[in-house]
Design an enzyme around this catalytic site. Structure first.
Site, mmCIF file in Angstrom:
data_model
loop_
_atom_site.group_PDB
_atom_site.id
_atom_site.type_symbol
_atom_site.label_atom_id
_atom_site.label_comp_id
_atom_site.label_asym_id
_atom_site.label_seq_id
_atom_site.Cartn_x
_atom_site.Cartn_y
_atom_site.Cartn_z
ATOM 1 N N HIS A 2 -8.319 -11.903 -53.759
ATOM 2 C CA HIS A 2 -9.102 -10.717 -53.423
ATOM 3 C C HIS A 2 -9.641 -9.965 -54.631
ATOM 4 O O HIS A 2 -10.718 -9.370 -54.548
ATOM 5 C CB HIS A 2 -8.259 -9.745 -52.593
ATOM 6 C CG HIS A 2 -7.922 -10.270 -51.240
ATOM 7 N ND1 HIS A 2 -7.274 -9.509 -50.300
ATOM 8 C CD2 HIS A 2 -8.119 -11.480 -50.661
ATOM 9 C CE1 HIS A 2 -7.092 -10.222 -49.197
ATOM 10 N NE2 HIS A 2 -7.600 -11.424 -49.403
ATOM 11 N N THR A 55 7.994 -3.435 -67.562
ATOM 12 C CA THR A 55 7.550 -3.068 -66.214
ATOM 13 C C THR A 55 6.234 -3.735 -65.843
ATOM 14 O O THR A 55 5.839 -3.704 -64.682
ATOM 15 C CB THR A 55 7.336 -1.543 -66.087
ATOM 16 O OG1 THR A 55 6.230 -1.167 -66.921
ATOM 17 C CG2 THR A 55 8.588 -0.767 -66.441
ATOM 18 N N ASP A 78 5.510 -8.619 -74.930
ATOM 19 C CA ASP A 78 6.306 -7.901 -75.915
ATOM 20 C C ASP A 78 7.682 -8.556 -75.942
ATOM 21 O O ASP A 78 7.885 -9.615 -75.331
ATOM 22 C CB ASP A 78 6.373 -6.404 -75.595
ATOM 23 C CG ASP A 78 7.164 -6.073 -74.341
ATOM 24 O OD1 ASP A 78 7.672 -6.998 -73.656
ATOM 25 O OD2 ASP A 78 7.295 -4.877 -74.034
ATOM 26 N N HIS A 120 -14.959 -9.512 -50.999
ATOM 27 C CA HIS A 120 -14.156 -9.216 -52.184
ATOM 28 C C HIS A 120 -15.036 -9.170 -53.432
ATOM 29 O O HIS A 120 -14.827 -8.338 -54.311
ATOM 30 C CB HIS A 120 -13.026 -10.238 -52.342
ATOM 31 C CG HIS A 120 -12.150 -10.305 -51.134
ATOM 32 N ND1 HIS A 120 -11.381 -9.247 -50.724
ATOM 33 C CD2 HIS A 120 -11.953 -11.298 -50.241
ATOM 34 C CE1 HIS A 120 -10.721 -9.576 -49.616
ATOM 35 N NE2 HIS A 120 -11.063 -10.823 -49.299
ATOM 36 N N CYS A 131 5.573 -7.669 -69.919
ATOM 37 C CA CYS A 131 6.328 -6.638 -70.623
ATOM 38 C C CYS A 131 7.381 -6.138 -69.639
ATOM 39 O O CYS A 131 7.482 -6.661 -68.535
ATOM 40 C CB CYS A 131 5.445 -5.522 -71.172
ATOM 41 S SG CYS A 131 4.735 -4.391 -69.973
#
Length: 148
Positions: free
Chosen positions: A103, A72, A13, A138, A70
């Protein structure tokens, strides 16, 4: 490199735009190709518009991996992870970037643009791209992620 393909999808964004442009130059220096799914400026926009484009390209096998940004990172990660087969991992630290590859076999690195520095962005990208998936236990866990 962790991925067999050399084309990497990019999405962001307005908050991540400047870092995305920097990442493009870095990928070029590494000899890697990319597809830019937007945005194209720092003008306010909505992250889901670009997250959908990136996830769609991966689910259609047009590309194998991506990098999204973006403010956060959470908005991108939430939207990206709505798609079956997408494993978008949020990383703000090099060790986390390595672990989402090693992982979680993340196929999209999500970077929180407001919480990392210019120097950290490139380190995150390199750590993510250069860390191979470890498989084994994993993979067994990844196999349990889909609901059906």
């Amino acid at each position: 490199m962790n991925f067999t393909g050399t084309t990497i999808g990019l999405a962001c964004d307005h908050t991540g735009y400047e870092y995305k442009e920097m990442i493009k130059k870095h990928l070029e220096k590494r000899g890697l190709q990319y597809i830019d799914y937007g945005t194209t400026s720092v003008e306010r926009c909505d992250y889901p518009d670009f997250a959908h484009k990136l996830s769609d390209a991966i689910t259609k096998n047009d590309i194998e991996t991506g990098i999204a940004l973006c403010g956060t990172g959470n908005g991108m990660a939430i939207t990206l992870n709505k798609y079956p087969g997408i494993r978008a991992g949020l990383a703000w630290d090099v060790e986390i970037a390595k672990l989402i590859s090693a992982h979680n076999k993340a196929n999209i690195l999500v970077i929180p643009a407001r919480f990392v520095t210019v120097e950290e962005v490139i380190k995150l990208v390199d750590a993510y791209l250069d860390t191979p998936f470890e498989g084994g236990r994993h993979q067994e866990r990844i196999d349990k992620i889909p609901l059906s």
